[in-house]
Enzyme design. Structure first.
Site, PDB file in Angstrom:
ATOM      1  N   LYS A 102       0.819  -1.215   0.000  1.00 43.21           N
ATOM      2  CA  LYS A 102       0.000   0.000   0.000  1.00 43.21           C
ATOM      3  C   LYS A 102       0.852   1.265   0.000  1.00 43.21           C
ATOM      4  O   LYS A 102       0.428   2.303  -0.506  1.00 43.21           O
ATOM      5  CB  LYS A 102      -0.955  -0.004   1.191  1.00 43.21           C
ATOM      6  CG  LYS A 102      -2.095  -0.997   0.998  1.00 43.21           C
ATOM      7  CD  LYS A 102      -3.177  -0.802   2.035  1.00 43.21           C
ATOM      8  CE  LYS A 102      -4.407  -1.617   1.698  1.00 43.21           C
ATOM      9  NZ  LYS A 102      -4.205  -3.062   1.914  1.00 43.21           N
ATOM     10  N   GLU A 124     -10.527   6.432   2.455  1.00 40.92           N
ATOM     11  CA  GLU A 124     -11.426   5.480   3.090  1.00 40.92           C
ATOM     12  C   GLU A 124     -10.574   4.346   3.633  1.00 40.92           C
ATOM     13  O   GLU A 124      -9.474   4.109   3.142  1.00 40.92           O
ATOM     14  CB  GLU A 124     -12.426   4.918   2.067  1.00 40.92           C
ATOM     15  CG  GLU A 124     -11.897   3.768   1.181  1.00 40.92           C
ATOM     16  CD  GLU A 124     -10.792   4.171   0.210  1.00 40.92           C
ATOM     17  OE1 GLU A 124     -10.671   5.375  -0.081  1.00 40.92           O
ATOM     18  OE2 GLU A 124     -10.052   3.284  -0.254  1.00 40.92           O
ATOM     19  N   SER A 384       2.004  -9.739  -0.473  1.00 37.59           N
ATOM     20  CA  SER A 384       1.624  -8.325  -0.432  1.00 37.59           C
ATOM     21  C   SER A 384       1.867  -7.653   0.914  1.00 37.59           C
ATOM     22  O   SER A 384       1.959  -6.431   0.976  1.00 37.59           O
ATOM     23  CB  SER A 384       0.154  -8.162  -0.838  1.00 37.59           C
ATOM     24  OG  SER A 384      -0.669  -8.999  -0.055  1.00 37.59           O
TER      25      SER A 384
HETATM   26  C1  LIG Z   1      -5.066  -4.070   1.563  1.00 41.96           C
HETATM   27  C2  LIG Z   1      -4.310  -5.302   1.329  1.00 41.96           C
HETATM   28  C3  LIG Z   1      -4.637  -6.210   0.296  1.00 41.96           C
HETATM   29  C4  LIG Z   1      -5.833  -6.032  -0.594  1.00 41.96           C
HETATM   30  O1  LIG Z   1      -5.825  -4.915  -1.400  1.00 41.96           O
HETATM   31  P1  LIG Z   1      -5.556  -4.975  -2.961  1.00 41.96           P
HETATM   32  O2  LIG Z   1      -5.918  -3.627  -3.421  1.00 41.96           O
HETATM   33  O3  LIG Z   1      -6.429  -6.045  -3.547  1.00 41.96           O
HETATM   34  O4  LIG Z   1      -4.125  -5.284  -3.162  1.00 41.96           O
HETATM   35  C5  LIG Z   1      -3.832  -7.309   0.097  1.00 41.96           C
HETATM   36  N1  LIG Z   1      -2.763  -7.547   0.896  1.00 41.96           N
HETATM   37  C6  LIG Z   1      -2.429  -6.729   1.908  1.00 41.96           C
HETATM   38  C7  LIG Z   1      -1.245  -7.055   2.736  1.00 41.96           C
HETATM   39  C8  LIG Z   1      -3.191  -5.589   2.165  1.00 41.96           C
HETATM   40  O5  LIG Z   1      -2.841  -4.773   3.168  1.00 41.96           O
END
Ligand SMILES: *Cc1c(COP(=O)(O)O)cnc(C)c1O
Length: 400
Positions: A102, A124, A384
Site C-alpha cells: 500500500k 477510506e 503483499s
Molecule cells: C489491503 C491489502 C490487500 C488487498 O488490497 P488490494 O488492493 O487487492 O491489493 C492485500 N494484501 C495486503 C497485505 C493488504 O494490506
C-alpha cells in the site's frame, strides 16, 4: 488519452489499454456526481503531466528507495518448493516500510496531491491498512489527513485507529449503511464533493472512477516490473504462473502489469466470502462499472472473510475485464485453507505472511495438490504484506 503517454520507453509493459473514457472493455468508466467531474479531469491531467515530468518521477523513485525500502527482494522458497515439487518465488512487499504494497500507492498519490497544490488528503479504510498508509504519506508531505472508516470497523480495529491518530490523522467513524468499508467509500466521496478545491481523495485500491484504476495500477506496477526483472535475472525466463491475492485488486494489478505481455498464467485469488469475480454481478458502484456482490434488488452485500483486507464486495474494473477476455483467471479460497497456508509459510520459510497473501498461497497449495499447477512449474507469488497485524487474531483461533 492512451496509457503510452506515460510509459513510452517500456512499450512492452502496456496493459490492456483503457479507452478515453476510462473503460476497460465494458468495465470502469466514471460514474460520479456532476460536481466531481472537473476534479477527476484535473486529476487525470495532473497524473499524465506528472508521469511525463522527470522531476516528479525522480522524486517518487527516490522516496520509494530511501523511505519505502524499494526494490524489495525476490525470495526463492527452497524448503516449500522441495516439499511441493514446484519452484516458488515470493515478491517481498512485506519488507516495505509499513509492511505492505500500500505504501507504493499512497506515496505516489500524496506526491501528486502536493503537486496539484492540495492541502488536505482524505481516504477510506476498511481494516485500517490503507488509512495507516495514507496517514503515513500525509505525515511526510505535511498534508492534513482525514480517514473515513465504518463505525463497526473503528471498534474492531482499535490498534490501527490509534496508529492513524499517532501519525496525525483524524479518523471519522461512518455510521450510515452497514457502517463498514463500502459506506466509508461513500462518505469519502461525499466529503470530496464539498472539499474538492483543497482536497485530494486518495483511493486505496485499483477501483473507483477513472482515472483512479489507472493511477493505482501505474503506482503499483513497480512491484510487477521489479519482479519480472528479478525473476528473469535468476531464471532467464518468465514464470509459468503469477499469483496474487485480490481485494480491490491493487497488488494483483501491479503484479500483472509486469507480466501481462508474457506467456505467464496470471491468477488472482479472492476470499470465498468476497469472490466478486465468481459471484458478482456487473453493476455501477463507487464511481465505476465492475462486478459486485449484490442481492436480487441490487443492494450491495457485505464481503466476509478471515482477512479484513479482502473484504471489498467488488473488484477493480481492469480485473473484471482481464477475467472476461480470459487473460487472467480468478479463483477463491476459504478461511480454513488460508490458516493452513499462513502456518505453512511460517513453519517452512520463517515468513509470517499477512492473511491476504496467505490466500494466494492457499490457492497454490490446493492447485499443486489437484495438479492444476503441475509438478516442476515455476510460480511467482506476490507476498503483499507481513503478518504482524494478524497474529493476535490467529492466536485466538489456534492452540499451539
Ligand atoms: C489491503 C491489502 C490487500 C488487498 O488490497 P488490494 O488492493 O487487492 O491489493 C492485500 N494484501 C495486503 C497485505 C493488504 O494490506
Amino acid at each position: 488519452m492512451a496509457i503510452d503517454k506515460i510509459d513510452t520507453d517500456t512499450e512492452s509493459h502496456l496493459m490492456a489499454d483503457h479507452q478515453e473514457d476510462g473503460k476497460f472493455g465494458d468495465f470502469g468508466g466514471r460514474f460520479i456526481p456532476e460536481s466531481l467531474i472537473p476534479a477527476c479531469r484535473d486529476l487525470e491531467e495532473a497524473f499524465y503531466e506528472a508521469f511525463a515530468d522527470k522531476t516528479f518521477t525522480d522524486t517518487l523513485d527516490h522516496l520509494l528507495k530511501t523511505y519505502a525500502g524499494r526494490p524489495t527482494p525476490l525470495t526463492y522458497c527452497g524448503n516449500l518448493s522441495e516439499k511441493l515439487g514446484i519452484k516458488l518465488f515470493l515478491k517481498r512487499e512485506d519488507l516495505t516500510h509499513t509492511g505492505s504494497h500500500k505504501i507504493n500507492n499512497v506515496l505516489g498519490q500524496a506526491l501528486l496531491a502536493k503537486r496539484m497544490g492540495k492541502k488536505r488528503m482524505i481516504a477510506e479504510t476498511g481494516a485500517g491498512q490503507h488509512g495507516v498508509a495514507a496517514a503515513t504519506a500525509a505525515a511526510i508531505f505535511g498534508l492534513e489527513c482525514v480517514v473515513f472508516m465504518g463505525a463497526v470497523d473503528v471498534s474492531r480495529q482499535a490498534l490501527n485507529v490509534f496508529r492513524m491518530k499517532l501519525l496525525g490523522a483524524k479518523v471519522v467513524p461512518v455510521t450510515s449503511g452497514s457502517a463498514t468499508l463500502k459506506d466509508a467509500v461513500n462518505e469519502a466521496l461525499r466529503d470530496w464533493v464539498a472539499s474538492v478545491e483543497t482536497t485530494h481523495y486518495c483511493i486505496g485500491s485499483a477501483m473507483g472512477p477513472h482515472p483512479y484504476p489507472l493511477i493505482v495500477r501505474q503506482l503499483q506496477r513497480i512491484l510487477g516490473d521489479e519482479a519480472r526483472e528479478q525473476y528473469r535475472e535468476v531464471a532467464g525466463e518468465d514464470p509459468d504462473f503469477v499469483v496474487a491475492c485480490v481485494g480491490g485488486g491493487s497488488n494483483a494489478i501491479g503484479t500483472f502489469a509486469g507480466f501481462v505481455d508474457t506467456k505467464s498464467r496470471l491468477v488472482g485469488v479472492e476470499a470465498a466470502g468476497g469472490a466478486a469475480m465468481h459471484n458478482g454481478i456487473p453493476g455501477v458502484v463507487h464511481g465505476m462499472r465492475s462486478r459486485f456482490l449484490q442481492d436480487e434488488s441490487g443492494q450491495i452485500l457485505e464481503a466476509e472473510s478471515i482477512s479484513a483486507g479482502l473484504d471489498y464486495p467488488g473488484i477493480g474494473p481492469e480485473h473484471a475485464y482481464l477475467g472476461e477476455i480470459g487473460r487472467a483467471q480468478y479463483s477463491f479460497v476459504g478461511d480454513e485453507e488460508v490458516i493452513a497456508a499462513f502456518r505453512v509459510l511460517s513453519e517452512t520459510e520463517g515468513i509470517i505472511p499477512a492473511l491476504e497473501p496467505a490466500h494466494a498461497l492457499a490457492y497454490i497449495l490446493r492447485s499443486v495438490k489437484e495438479g492444476t499447477i503441475p509438478r516442476s512449474s515455476s510460480v511467482l507469488m506476490t507476498l503483499s504484506g507481513r503478518g504482524d497485524k494478524d497474529v493476535a487474531q490467529i492466536m485466538e483461533m489456534l492452540e499451539l
